[in-house]
Design a protein around this motif. Structure first.
Motif, mmCIF file in Angstrom:
data_model
loop_
_atom_site.group_PDB
_atom_site.id
_atom_site.type_symbol
_atom_site.label_atom_id
_atom_site.label_comp_id
_atom_site.label_asym_id
_atom_site.label_seq_id
_atom_site.Cartn_x
_atom_site.Cartn_y
_atom_site.Cartn_z
ATOM 1 N N ARG A 126 3.103 -6.914 -8.294
ATOM 2 C CA ARG A 126 2.064 -7.886 -7.939
ATOM 3 C C ARG A 126 2.660 -9.151 -7.328
ATOM 4 N NH1 ARG A 126 -1.328 -8.787 -13.320
ATOM 5 N NH2 ARG A 126 0.748 -9.559 -13.891
ATOM 6 N N ASP A 127 3.941 -9.408 -7.610
ATOM 7 C CA ASP A 127 4.572 -10.629 -7.110
ATOM 8 C C ASP A 127 5.117 -10.480 -5.693
ATOM 9 O OD1 ASP A 127 4.099 -11.679 -9.638
ATOM 10 O OD2 ASP A 127 6.044 -11.005 -10.400
ATOM 11 N N PHE A 128 5.114 -9.259 -5.137
ATOM 12 C CA PHE A 128 5.691 -9.026 -3.816
ATOM 13 C C PHE A 128 4.643 -9.271 -2.735
ATOM 14 C CE2 PHE A 128 8.871 -5.709 -5.620
ATOM 15 C CZ PHE A 128 9.587 -6.747 -6.205
ATOM 16 N N GLU A 129 5.106 -9.745 -1.588
ATOM 17 C CA GLU A 129 4.228 -9.979 -0.445
ATOM 18 C C GLU A 129 4.581 -9.019 0.685
ATOM 19 O OE1 GLU A 129 4.544 -14.013 0.744
ATOM 20 O OE2 GLU A 129 3.737 -14.834 -1.124
ATOM 21 N N ASP A 130 3.554 -8.589 1.431
ATOM 22 C CA ASP A 130 3.802 -7.724 2.580
ATOM 23 C C ASP A 130 4.533 -8.513 3.668
ATOM 24 O OD1 ASP A 130 2.528 -5.741 1.278
ATOM 25 O OD2 ASP A 130 0.747 -5.690 2.539
ATOM 26 N N CYS A 131 5.577 -7.890 4.236
ATOM 27 C CA CYS A 131 6.341 -8.540 5.300
ATOM 28 C C CYS A 131 5.950 -8.005 6.666
ATOM 29 C CB CYS A 131 7.840 -8.323 5.084
ATOM 30 S SG CYS A 131 8.462 -9.017 3.540
ATOM 31 N N ALA A 132 5.865 -6.714 6.787
ATOM 32 C CA ALA A 132 5.549 -6.083 8.069
ATOM 33 C C ALA A 132 5.179 -4.634 7.790
ATOM 34 C CB ALA A 132 6.752 -6.157 9.008
ATOM 35 N N PRO A 133 4.438 -4.021 8.702
ATOM 36 C CA PRO A 133 4.079 -2.613 8.487
ATOM 37 C C PRO A 133 5.311 -1.718 8.519
ATOM 38 C CG PRO A 133 3.501 -3.291 10.698
ATOM 39 C CD PRO A 133 3.901 -4.532 9.963
ATOM 40 N N MET A 134 5.254 -0.638 7.746
ATOM 41 C CA MET A 134 6.351 0.318 7.730
ATOM 42 C C MET A 134 6.440 1.068 9.052
ATOM 43 S SD MET A 134 8.206 0.626 4.909
ATOM 44 C CE MET A 134 8.201 0.427 3.123
ATOM 45 N N ASP A 135 7.609 1.571 9.347
ATOM 46 C CA ASP A 135 7.830 2.384 10.534
ATOM 47 C C ASP A 135 6.907 3.601 10.500
ATOM 48 O OD1 ASP A 135 10.720 3.017 12.421
ATOM 49 O OD2 ASP A 135 8.994 4.334 12.394
ATOM 50 N N VAL A 155 0.835 -1.206 0.000
ATOM 51 C CA VAL A 155 0.000 0.000 0.000
ATOM 52 C C VAL A 155 0.868 1.254 0.000
ATOM 53 C CG1 VAL A 155 -1.678 1.337 1.323
ATOM 54 C CG2 VAL A 155 -1.932 -1.148 1.135
ATOM 55 N N LEU A 156 1.908 1.239 0.822
ATOM 56 C CA LEU A 156 2.781 2.397 0.906
ATOM 57 C C LEU A 156 3.586 2.577 -0.377
ATOM 58 C CD1 LEU A 156 3.503 4.636 2.896
ATOM 59 C CD2 LEU A 156 5.455 3.260 3.620
ATOM 60 N N VAL A 157 3.996 1.476 -0.986
ATOM 61 C CA VAL A 157 4.740 1.570 -2.242
ATOM 62 C C VAL A 157 3.868 2.183 -3.336
ATOM 63 C CG1 VAL A 157 5.784 0.213 -4.093
ATOM 64 C CG2 VAL A 157 6.362 -0.279 -1.715
ATOM 65 N N TRP A 158 2.601 1.750 -3.420
ATOM 66 C CA TRP A 158 1.706 2.331 -4.424
ATOM 67 C C TRP A 158 1.430 3.800 -4.122
ATOM 68 C CZ3 TRP A 158 1.166 0.695 -9.011
ATOM 69 C CH2 TRP A 158 1.210 -0.675 -9.306
ATOM 70 N N ARG A 159 1.384 4.155 -2.845
ATOM 71 C CA ARG A 159 1.227 5.570 -2.493
ATOM 72 C C ARG A 159 2.436 6.377 -2.957
ATOM 73 N NH1 ARG A 159 1.176 6.660 3.634
ATOM 74 N NH2 ARG A 159 -0.490 5.104 3.514
ATOM 75 N N ALA A 160 3.617 5.794 -2.775
ATOM 76 C CA ALA A 160 4.836 6.466 -3.233
ATOM 77 C C ALA A 160 4.808 6.677 -4.744
ATOM 78 C CB ALA A 160 6.058 5.643 -2.838
ATOM 79 N N LEU A 161 4.374 5.662 -5.476
ATOM 80 C CA LEU A 161 4.294 5.782 -6.929
ATOM 81 C C LEU A 161 3.263 6.830 -7.342
ATOM 82 C CD1 LEU A 161 4.566 2.023 -7.908
ATOM 83 C CD2 LEU A 161 6.112 3.836 -8.672
ATOM 84 N N ARG A 162 2.091 6.821 -6.688
ATOM 85 C CA ARG A 162 1.050 7.800 -7.049
ATOM 86 C C ARG A 162 1.520 9.230 -6.794
ATOM 87 N NH1 ARG A 162 -2.411 4.163 -4.429
ATOM 88 N NH2 ARG A 162 -2.463 5.525 -2.593
ATOM 89 N N GLN A 163 2.112 9.467 -5.627
ATOM 90 C CA GLN A 163 2.567 10.818 -5.294
ATOM 91 C C GLN A 163 3.669 11.281 -6.240
ATOM 92 O OE1 GLN A 163 3.691 10.764 -1.165
ATOM 93 N NE2 GLN A 163 1.590 10.590 -0.425
ATOM 94 N N SER A 164 4.617 10.414 -6.506
ATOM 95 C CA SER A 164 5.756 10.790 -7.349
ATOM 96 C C SER A 164 5.329 11.000 -8.799
ATOM 97 C CB SER A 164 6.841 9.718 -7.272
ATOM 98 O OG SER A 164 7.301 9.551 -5.951
#
Length: 397
Positions: free
Chosen positions: A181-190, A72-81
């Motif tokens: 799409r192939d990546f899995e969430d490991c843990a929430p970001m800091d 979710v955070l990665v897609w947010r980074a892509l959208r903002q950038s």
């Protein structure tokens, strides 16, 4: 460290060879004016990409390397950038008088997307996926594009090259983003990621503005043709940067992990290895530039042959950068990003004044001398800060 660094170094040296080949091809095939436009557009893209990336690449590298991944955070980074990149492209299309610069800005969103995806792959240890698309494939396609547009009339070659470059770079960006799409969430970001990102963005923005200000200043005060020669000297000298950045690409994720583990001895070992791997080639390349810099510049572009002093000044700054190691990167990976931001802002403020004054009064040599002085001072300050940080973490300075 040696394995990752060697792979990264090989890939970056391939990219450097392609970059130098493209630069030589353009310098020989295009008119001085077209070459000046090409150099200015490339400098503009190099300047705006980290601005639009909003600090996300280094932030994602830091957290993902420490075991945190949030799709979710990665897609947010892509959208903002990407939103920032599209905004810049739209503004450029509306306000820039030279439509060739507006055309160059069309490429900006793809540049930004590839930058973010490279950071993600790098943090996950996939250096081939991180470096090959924009560092190698993109430069190879540019070289092919130069060969294609040589048949076009003078004055249209750079614009046609940019038109041909748009579809493949957007295709590469789309394919890289599809792999998320192939990546899995490991843990929430800091929870502090926003604060960290803002500080990293400030330091990245300041560093990027400083890195490209000299070429733009020379273009403004000395004309686009002189800027083309300065751009050739800058890019030839940046071969040293390829070596240094290759080492940084490999060591950055390791420094983040070692900091999370509070392993000061491993941090020290990686920093020393990185300084050795970057510093020795930097000294060798500087020696080559001393002996044959003028000849190499003349081979790239006839109007760049008299830029050897500029080349040596810029290259000497990169030698200092290599010998001090990735100190700023370590500080950003270890929670001291605020210190890097302060040094970067101060260097930008002082550097802007000195570079503009140097270019206005002494021309290209003045701009290069100011760049060397400010860059060396900044790198030494970061090196001292890194030594202090390691000492506080419990390792020998």
């Amino acid at each position: 460290m040696l394995k990752d660094g060697s792979l990264s170094l090989v890939l970056r040296l391939c990219a450097a060879a392609l970059s130098l080949g493209t630069l030589t091809f353009v310098g020989r095939a295009f008119t001085a004016e077209d070459f000046g436009y090409f150099g200015t557009v490339m400098a503009m893209l190099a300047l705006l990409t980290p601005i639009c990336a909003l600090g996300w690449p280094l932030t994602l590298t830091r957290y993902i390397s420490q075991g945190f991944f949030s799709r979710v955070l990665v897609w947010r980074a892509l959208r903002q950038s990407l939103s920032a990149a599209l905004l810049f492209a739209l503004i450029g299309a509306l306000v820039l008088r030279e439509w060739i610069f507006a055309l160059g800005l069309v490429i900006l969103p793809a540049y930004v997307a590839l930058d973010l995806m490279a950071a993600i792959f790098r943090a996950r240890g996939s250096f081939v996926r991180a470096l090959v698309p924009r560092d190698i494939l993109w430069r190879g396609l540019l070289m092919i594009g130069v060969w294609v547009v040589m048949s076009f009339p003078q004055g249209q070659q750079t614009s046609m090259l940019l038109v041909l470059a748009i579809p493949p770079i957007f295709l590469m960006a789309a394919l890289q983003m599809r792999s998320l799409r192939d990546f899995e969430d490991c843990a929430p970001m800091d929870a502090d990621v926003a604060r960290v990102r803002h500080r990293i963005w400030i330091s990245t923005l300041s560093g990027t503005l400083f890195a490209n200000l000299d070429t733009l200043a020379v273009g403004a005060f000395c004309g686009v043709e002189v800027a083309g020669g300065y751009f050739a000297a800058s890019r030839l000298g940046s071969i040293i940067v390829f070596v240094h950045s290759a080492v940084g690409l490999a060591v950055g994720p390791r420094l983040a992990r070692h900091h999370a583990e509070r392993n000061a001895s491993a941090i020290n070992a990686d920093l020393r290895t990185a300084a050795l791997m970057a510093g020795v080639p930097a000294l060798v390349l500087f020696g080559v530039f001393v002996v044959a810099g003028g000849v190499l510049l003349g081979a790239i572009a006839p109007n760049a042959e008299d830029m050897q002093i500029v080349l040596l000044l810029l290259a000497l700054g990169q030698v200092v950068n290599g010998l001090t190691g990735p100190s700023g990167l370590f500080l950003s990976m270890s929670g001291a990003e605020a210190q890097v931001a302060r040094v970067s802002i101060q260097s930008l403020a002082v550097g802007a004044a000195m570079i503009l004054l140097g270019a206005a009064v002494f021309g290209p040599i003045g701009a290069a001398a100011a760049t060397f002085a400010v860059q060396s001072r900044s790198e030494l300050r970061l090196w001292i800060g890194a030594r202090s940080a390691i000492a506080h973490q419990g390792g020998p300075a």
